[in-house]
Every structure is written in C-alpha cells, then in structure tokens.
Scaffold this active site. Structure first.
Site, PDB file in Angstrom:
ATOM      1  CB  CYS A 113      -0.959   0.001   1.179  1.00  0.00           C
ATOM      2  SG  CYS A 113      -2.111  -1.357   1.075  1.00  0.00           S
ATOM      3  CG  HIS A 252      -3.272   3.425   2.343  1.00  0.00           C
ATOM      4  ND1 HIS A 252      -3.673   3.050   1.075  1.00  0.00           N
ATOM      5  CD2 HIS A 252      -3.374   2.295   3.108  1.00  0.00           C
ATOM      6  CE1 HIS A 252      -3.999   1.775   1.075  1.00  0.00           C
ATOM      7  NE2 HIS A 252      -3.830   1.295   2.293  1.00  0.00           N
ATOM      8  CG  ASN A 282      -6.615  -0.803   1.221  1.00  0.00           C
ATOM      9  OD1 ASN A 282      -5.909  -0.411   0.298  1.00  0.00           O
ATOM     10  ND2 ASN A 282      -6.123  -1.278   2.349  1.00  0.00           N
TER      11      ASN A 282
HETATM   12  N1  ACO Z   1     -18.874  -8.084   9.247  1.00  0.00           N
HETATM   13  C1  ACO Z   1     -19.350  -8.309  10.489  1.00  0.00           C
HETATM   14  N2  ACO Z   1     -18.578  -8.616  11.519  1.00  0.00           N
HETATM   15  C2  ACO Z   1     -17.261  -8.692  11.306  1.00  0.00           C
HETATM   16  C3  ACO Z   1     -16.689  -8.458  10.046  1.00  0.00           C
HETATM   17  C4  ACO Z   1     -17.568  -8.166   8.993  1.00  0.00           C
HETATM   18  N3  ACO Z   1     -17.127  -7.924   7.741  1.00  0.00           N
HETATM   19  N4  ACO Z   1     -15.354  -8.600  10.132  1.00  0.00           N
HETATM   20  C5  ACO Z   1     -15.085  -8.880  11.412  1.00  0.00           C
HETATM   21  N5  ACO Z   1     -16.238  -8.950  12.122  1.00  0.00           N
HETATM   22  C6  ACO Z   1     -16.426  -9.231  13.538  1.00  0.00           C
HETATM   23  C7  ACO Z   1     -15.294 -10.027  14.156  1.00  0.00           C
HETATM   24  O1  ACO Z   1     -15.480 -11.412  13.936  1.00  0.00           O
HETATM   25  C8  ACO Z   1     -15.412  -9.662  15.593  1.00  0.00           C
HETATM   26  O2  ACO Z   1     -16.438 -10.421  16.174  1.00  0.00           O
HETATM   27  P1  ACO Z   1     -16.296 -10.969  17.688  1.00  0.00           P
HETATM   28  O3  ACO Z   1     -16.187  -9.728  18.542  1.00  0.00           O
HETATM   29  O4  ACO Z   1     -17.561 -11.723  17.874  1.00  0.00           O
HETATM   30  O5  ACO Z   1     -15.057 -11.795  17.695  1.00  0.00           O
HETATM   31  C9  ACO Z   1     -15.880  -8.193  15.561  1.00  0.00           C
HETATM   32  O6  ACO Z   1     -16.436  -8.002  14.246  1.00  0.00           O
HETATM   33  C10 ACO Z   1     -14.791  -7.190  15.785  1.00  0.00           C
HETATM   34  O7  ACO Z   1     -13.679  -7.552  14.984  1.00  0.00           O
HETATM   35  P2  ACO Z   1     -12.377  -6.689  14.974  1.00  0.00           P
HETATM   36  O8  ACO Z   1     -11.355  -7.355  14.117  1.00  0.00           O
HETATM   37  O9  ACO Z   1     -12.022  -6.346  16.392  1.00  0.00           O
HETATM   38  O10 ACO Z   1     -12.915  -5.368  14.256  1.00  0.00           O
HETATM   39  P3  ACO Z   1     -12.173  -3.999  14.101  1.00  0.00           P
HETATM   40  O11 ACO Z   1     -12.989  -2.949  14.724  1.00  0.00           O
HETATM   41  O12 ACO Z   1     -10.728  -4.092  14.478  1.00  0.00           O
HETATM   42  O13 ACO Z   1     -12.246  -3.770  12.540  1.00  0.00           O
HETATM   43  C11 ACO Z   1     -10.861  -3.970  10.592  1.00  0.00           C
HETATM   44  C12 ACO Z   1     -11.647  -4.721  11.665  1.00  0.00           C
HETATM   45  C13 ACO Z   1     -11.839  -3.156   9.768  1.00  0.00           C
HETATM   46  C14 ACO Z   1     -10.170  -5.000   9.727  1.00  0.00           C
HETATM   47  C15 ACO Z   1      -9.830  -3.045  11.282  1.00  0.00           C
HETATM   48  O14 ACO Z   1      -9.112  -3.744  12.257  1.00  0.00           O
HETATM   49  C16 ACO Z   1      -8.846  -2.448  10.294  1.00  0.00           C
HETATM   50  O15 ACO Z   1      -9.211  -1.687   9.418  1.00  0.00           O
HETATM   51  N6  ACO Z   1      -7.561  -2.781  10.431  1.00  0.00           N
HETATM   52  C17 ACO Z   1      -6.539  -2.274   9.555  1.00  0.00           C
HETATM   53  C18 ACO Z   1      -6.527  -3.110   8.325  1.00  0.00           C
HETATM   54  C19 ACO Z   1      -5.632  -2.509   7.300  1.00  0.00           C
HETATM   55  O16 ACO Z   1      -5.354  -1.325   7.305  1.00  0.00           O
HETATM   56  N7  ACO Z   1      -5.204  -3.365   6.381  1.00  0.00           N
HETATM   57  C20 ACO Z   1      -4.425  -2.985   5.312  1.00  0.00           C
HETATM   58  C21 ACO Z   1      -3.094  -2.387   5.733  1.00  0.00           C
HETATM   59  S1  ACO Z   1      -1.883  -2.724   4.611  1.00  0.00           S
HETATM   60  C22 ACO Z   1      -2.601  -2.490   3.165  1.00  0.00           C
HETATM   61  O17 ACO Z   1      -3.339  -1.551   3.006  1.00  0.00           O
HETATM   62  C23 ACO Z   1      -2.300  -3.512   2.110  1.00  0.00           C
END
Ligand code: ACO
Length: 327
Positions: A113, A252, A282
């Site tokens: 990214c 980003h 993204n």
């Molecule tokens: N729909 C519904 N529920 C979901 C989903 C979904 N799509 N995805 C996860 N959940 C659930 C999980 O299972 C979890 O349930 P639980 O509490 O029963 O276990 C709950 O939602 C919370 O999950 P978290 O992973 O804690 O959610 P979070 O608030 O952290 O959001 C996310 C997840 C959006 C992935 C976030 O962590 C994020 O954006 N992280 C950064 C990712 C990133 O930037 N990646 C790319 C970087 S490098 C690049 O760009 C190539």
C-alpha cells in the site's frame, strides 16, 4: 537545486461496483458493520480478463492526456503493484510498449500500500541526480484477486484500480520532502501466504489451491495510526514546515477510523484530510494517487498549496511526502 514535482495526474477505476449490499449476500456481514467500522460503501472490481497491466495503461493514458510531457518523451516508468499479470515481464515494460514510450527504462516496485510513494520518491531521486528529466509513476492493483471471498475479515475491505502521475521539473513548488521507512518485524501481520511454498521442480503443489491475503486487522490498525502520524510529522519537519501549514492531507485509504485517529494523533483537523474510501475501499498502492487525483479535480488542492501524502502498508512500510502544488 532543481525543483521536481507532479505535472499531471490520471486514474482508472473499473466500471463494476460491488456494494455492501452485494457483500451481505456473500458473507455474514451488514452494510451497517462495514460502514461504521471502515467507512466503505462500495468498491470497484476489475472485469473478467481486465488485468493489472490494463488498469495501469488506462491510468497512464489518462495522466498523459493532461501532461506537458508526451509519451514519446517519458524517460522512466515505474509501476507499483503486488498483483502483476504474471511474475514477469514487468507491468512497467507492458505499459512502456503500449504507450510507445521508447526512450524509457521501466521496472516494477513492490511496497504494497505504500508502493506509490516509494515509486514516486525513487523516480524523484533519478531526476534529482540529472540522469533523467521526467518519469511516469503508476500504481495499479487487482487486489481483489488475492482475496478469500469466504473471509469476512478481509473481503469487505479491498477493491481494484489504478492511478498515475507524471513527474518533471517545475518552476514553482514541487516535492519539498520525502520520508520512507520499513519495519520487517511486522511482516507476519499481513501477507499472501501459500499453504506450501513451491520448491524448484516441485510436481506436488496443487496449483488450483491459490494463496490469499491473511491479515491481523487489529494489530495492523495499532501500527498504522502511529506509523502514519509520525511519517507526516517527520516529512513536515524535513520540509521546514509544521502540519498547521498543510492545506490538504491525502492519506492511504484503508479505514476511515484509521484516518480519524491519524488526524487526532498528528494534530491535524480531519476536515483537511481528503477521503474517498466510501467509493473504492482500499485499492492498495493506487489508493493515495487516485485520491490525490480526485482532490485536485475537486478543487481541494490548488497551485501554491502545501499538501501531504501519507501511506502505510503490509511489510510493514510507511512513507510521506510534502508537496507544494505546482499547477
Ligand atoms: N462483518 C461483520 N462482523 C465482522 C466483520 C464483517 N465484515 N469482520 C469482522 N467482524 C467481527 C469479528 O469477527 C469480531 O467479532 P467478535 O467480537 O464476535 O469476535 C468483531 O467483528 C470485531 O472484529 P475486529 O477485528 O475487532 O474489528 P475492528 O474494529 O478491528 O475492525 C478492521 C476490523 C476493519 C479489519 C480493522 O481492524 C482495520 O481496518 N484494520 C486495519 C486493516 C488494514 O489497514 N489493512 C491494510 C493495511 S496494509 C494495506 O493496506 C495492504
């Protein structure tokens, strides 16, 4: 010291839209969850047979339409991608052939990214040494080809697309500072991991079983926020300005909540960030250049404005540039 800047921008987004409502039919998720946790409403998906080289070429042609430098005068082409059509030839060589940019050398760069800013800074250094006078810098990814569409943790986040910039010598402004950093300790947090690494002459690998993105979202989130906030502050310091001088910050586009936290941590009003994650999700390296292109078109960035570009990606890799806009 020569002033080096962006002289033209372009982008290409595939036509097909995949909305949150569409994804609700594929995995156990809701529009409400995706919108509140990420800010994404829809993303673009490349058509069947529409390869990364096609996206890159379309974005390059769009940039060259608006460029004072013509294809036949381009001296270097860099394509930031992690989804090349095949291991080789490089996407940059395919772009060079299609554009008829016969004076250019060409190669690809992989910084996930952060790829666009890594490629832009690479191009800038070649121009600064006097080896070349201009360069075409492209970021293109069919990131959705790396996704496991049964994994709701990742499949809601990504889209496909490409952006391009022509770099050249400028009279006013230009790129005021560059900052790039890597932290390989964080490499296990995200990657495309095959079940079995293919060995030389390996006849046992099931080629139908494709590797896909595995990601620790929560941990990446914790690294991305300080990583991007520090990058923008360091780049501002190197440019001899403070973040209060920035008219616009183009980040980003991984998660709207990451952007909000970066704004808070860096001490910059979120209103000054340009955000288009709702439309595209993204799109890996292409995110920042597509957003930059749209920010300029929307009048959010004008000649003389000081702006920041800031990115973060798997690797881990981060980068930021301060630019005084030249046109
Ligand atoms: N729909 C519904 N529920 C979901 C989903 C979904 N799509 N995805 C996860 N959940 C659930 C999980 O299972 C979890 O349930 P639980 O509490 O029963 O276990 C709950 O939602 C919370 O999950 P978290 O992973 O804690 O959610 P979070 O608030 O952290 O959001 C996310 C997840 C959006 C992935 C976030 O962590 C994020 O954006 N992280 C950064 C990712 C990133 O930037 N990646 C790319 C970087 S490098 C690049 O760009 C190539």
């Amino acid at each position: 010291m020569k002033k080096i800047g962006i002289v033209a921008l372009g982008r290409y987004l595939p036509e097909k839209k995949l909305t949150n409502a569409d994804i609700e039919k594929i995995v156990d998720t809701t529009d409400e969850w995706i919108t509140t946790r990420t800010g994404i409403k829809e993303r673009r998906i490349a058509a069947d047979g529409e390869l990364t080289s096609h996206l890159a070429i379309a974005a390059a042609k769009d940039a060259l339409r608006n460029s004072p430098v013509k294809a036949e005068d381009i001296e270097a082409i860099f394509v930031a991608t992690v989804t090349p059509d095949s291991a080789f030839p490089s996407m940059a060589c395919l772009v060079q052939k299609e554009l008829g940019a016969t004076k250019a050398f060409a190669y690809d760069i992989n910084a996930v990214c952060s790829g666009f800013l890594y490629a832009m800074t690479t191009a800038k250094q070649f121009i600064a040494t006097g080896m070349i006078k201009n360069a075409l810098v492209i970021a293109a990814d069919r990131f959705t080809t790396l996704i496991d569409w049964k994994d709701r943790n990742t499949c809601v986040l990504f889209g496909d697309g490409a952006g391009a910039a022509v770099l050249g010598l400028v009279e006013h402004g230009g790129i005021l500072s560059d900052f790039m950093i890597a932290n390989g300790q964080g490499a296990p947090l995200m990657g495309v991991v095959p079940d079995k690494i293919r060995g030389p002459y390996d006849t046992t690998v099931d080629t139908a079983k494709l590797p896909y993105v595995v990601m620790n979202g929560q941990e990446l989130f914790k690294h991305a926020v300080p990583g991007m906030a520090e990058a923008v502050n360091i780049a501002a310091q190197k440019a001899g300005i403070t973040v209060h001088d920035l008219k616009c910050v183009v980040p980003h586009q991984a998660n709207d909540r990451i952007i909000a936290s970066v704004a808070k941590r860096a001490g910059i009003d979120k209103e000054r960030f340009f955000i288009n994650i709702d439309k595209y999700g993204n799109i890996s390296a292409a995110s920042v250049v597509v957003a930059l292109c749209e920010a300029v078109e929307a009048g959010r960035i004008k000649k003389g404005d000081k702006i920041a570009l800031v990115v973060f990606g798997a690797g881990l890799v981060a980068a930021a540039n301060i630019i005084e806009w030249s046109y």
